[in-house]
Design an enzyme around this catalytic site. Structure first.
Site, mmCIF file in Angstrom:
data_model
loop_
_atom_site.group_PDB
_atom_site.id
_atom_site.type_symbol
_atom_site.label_atom_id
_atom_site.label_comp_id
_atom_site.label_asym_id
_atom_site.label_seq_id
_atom_site.Cartn_x
_atom_site.Cartn_y
_atom_site.Cartn_z
ATOM 1 C CG ASN A 10 -1.729 1.227 1.397
ATOM 2 O OD1 ASN A 10 -1.764 2.074 0.499
ATOM 3 N ND2 ASN A 10 -2.392 1.369 2.538
ATOM 4 C CE LYS A 12 -0.146 3.144 4.850
ATOM 5 N NZ LYS A 12 -0.013 3.231 6.299
ATOM 6 C CG HIS A 96 -5.743 1.974 5.378
ATOM 7 N ND1 HIS A 96 -5.269 2.889 6.299
ATOM 8 C CD2 HIS A 96 -4.744 1.083 5.182
ATOM 9 C CE1 HIS A 96 -4.027 2.555 6.628
ATOM 10 N NE2 HIS A 96 -3.680 1.462 5.966
ATOM 11 C CD GLU A 98 -2.850 5.458 6.943
ATOM 12 O OE1 GLU A 98 -2.842 5.472 5.705
ATOM 13 O OE2 GLU A 98 -1.929 4.939 7.618
ATOM 14 C CD GLU A 168 -3.330 -2.338 7.367
ATOM 15 O OE1 GLU A 168 -2.332 -2.671 6.726
ATOM 16 O OE2 GLU A 168 -3.876 -1.218 7.265
ATOM 17 N N GLY A 174 2.849 2.401 10.816
ATOM 18 C CA GLY A 174 3.797 3.496 10.635
ATOM 19 C C GLY A 174 4.513 3.907 11.904
ATOM 20 C CB SER A 214 5.658 -1.618 11.897
ATOM 21 O OG SER A 214 5.258 -0.274 12.120
HETATM 22 P P1 13P Z 1 3.220 0.482 7.679
HETATM 23 O O1 13P Z 1 3.742 -0.816 7.064
HETATM 24 O O2 13P Z 1 3.923 1.678 7.182
HETATM 25 O O3 13P Z 1 3.144 0.385 9.168
HETATM 26 O O4 13P Z 1 1.706 0.625 7.155
HETATM 27 C C1 13P Z 1 0.849 -0.443 7.262
HETATM 28 C C2 13P Z 1 -0.399 -0.115 6.518
HETATM 29 O O5 13P Z 1 -1.150 0.755 6.918
HETATM 30 C C3 13P Z 1 -0.671 -0.836 5.274
HETATM 31 O O6 13P Z 1 -1.941 -0.572 4.792
#
Ligand code: 13P
Length: 251
Positions: A10, A12, A96, A98, A168, A174, A214
């Site tokens: 992803n 982002k 997601h 976010e 997640e 992150g 992560s």
């Molecule tokens: P990170 O791998 O940067 O922690 O992000 C995970 C994520 O949100 C994948 O959709």
């Protein structure tokens, strides 16, 4: 039941057009011939077509990061399933954290998007996961169960089998903090039991559940070795082809 592993990147809100094409080339070079793992990259909308051109003759599939459930019309800023399909998309990330946190995504909109994606012949990657507060207050299972039930409401078994779930935990996204393999597996087993309740055991055994938060080359193997961790949804580490490869083919 053996579920084929599925690793998706992803990206982002990262990568300009040039950067996306470069990254996609790197992914094709490093993991483009993988047949024993399903691999996908999910660039921003503006890069979908260009990335598709790079990956189309490889085993890497294209995913989008979101979609609108309506078919067309006056929805400024939104993109439909048909548009994604015409750009070469196979998978669509839905719900997601976010999106839930910043853009008012709810279990209801997740369900609408899931149904629209399936009706268009695309495959949803449905994200669920608890925040740190929810985990600390013992609400983790309730939160996850509500999210899973909300996403899958009204789906047939046939459609459910086309879905992937990404667990997640919000506190691991992150942050550099990863769920331990045991924590991840426990959550995945819990999610699978929720699926048994909604559908049946056989269906629940077939639906893949990715871990996201992560995930890196150095922790991928121990996570992916867990009985119910069927892959990963990778943020930061998917932005470098070498790191992404280290997760697709963990040492
Ligand atoms: P990170 O791998 O940067 O922690 O992000 C995970 C994520 O949100 C994948 O959709």
């Amino acid at each position: 039941m053996s579920r084929k592993k599925f690793i998706a990147g992803n990206w982002k809100m990262n990568t300009t057009l040039t950067e996306a094409v470069e990254l996609a080339k790197g992914v094709v070079e490093t993991v483009g011939k993988q047949a024993d793992v399903d691999v996908a990259v999910c660039p921003p909308y503006t890069n979908l077509s260009a990335v598709y051109d790079v990956i189309k003759d490889s085993n890497v599939k294209l995913g989008a990061q979101d979609v609108h459930w309506e078919a067309k019309g006056a929805y400024t800023g939104k993109v439909s399933c048909a548009m994604l399909k015409s750009a070469g998309v196979t998978y669509v990330i839905i719900g997601h954290s976010e999106q839930r946190q910043y853009f008012a995504e709810t279990d209801e909109t997740v369900n609408k998007k899931t149904k629209a994606v399936l009706a268009a012949g695309l495959m949803p990657i449905i994200c669920v996961g608890e925040t740190l507060d929810e985990r600390k207050n013992g609400k983790m299972n309730t939160v996850i169960e509500t999210q899973v039930k909300g996403a899958f409401a009204g789906l047939s078994v046939e459609d459910a089998l086309k879905c992937t779930i990404a667990y997640e935990p919000v506190w691991a996204i992150g942050t550099g903090e990863t769920a331990t393999p045991q924590q991840a597996n426990e959550a995945h087993i819990f999610i699978r039991n929720v699926l048994v309740g909604i559908f049946n055991k056989q269906t629940a055994e077939e639906i893949r559940i990715q871990y996201g938060g992560s995930m890196k080359p150095d922790n991928a193997k121990s996570l992916l070795q867990q009985s119910d961790v069927d892959g990963g949804l990778i943020g930061g580490a998917s932005l470098k082809a070498a790191d992404f490869k280290g997760i697709v083919l963990p040492q």
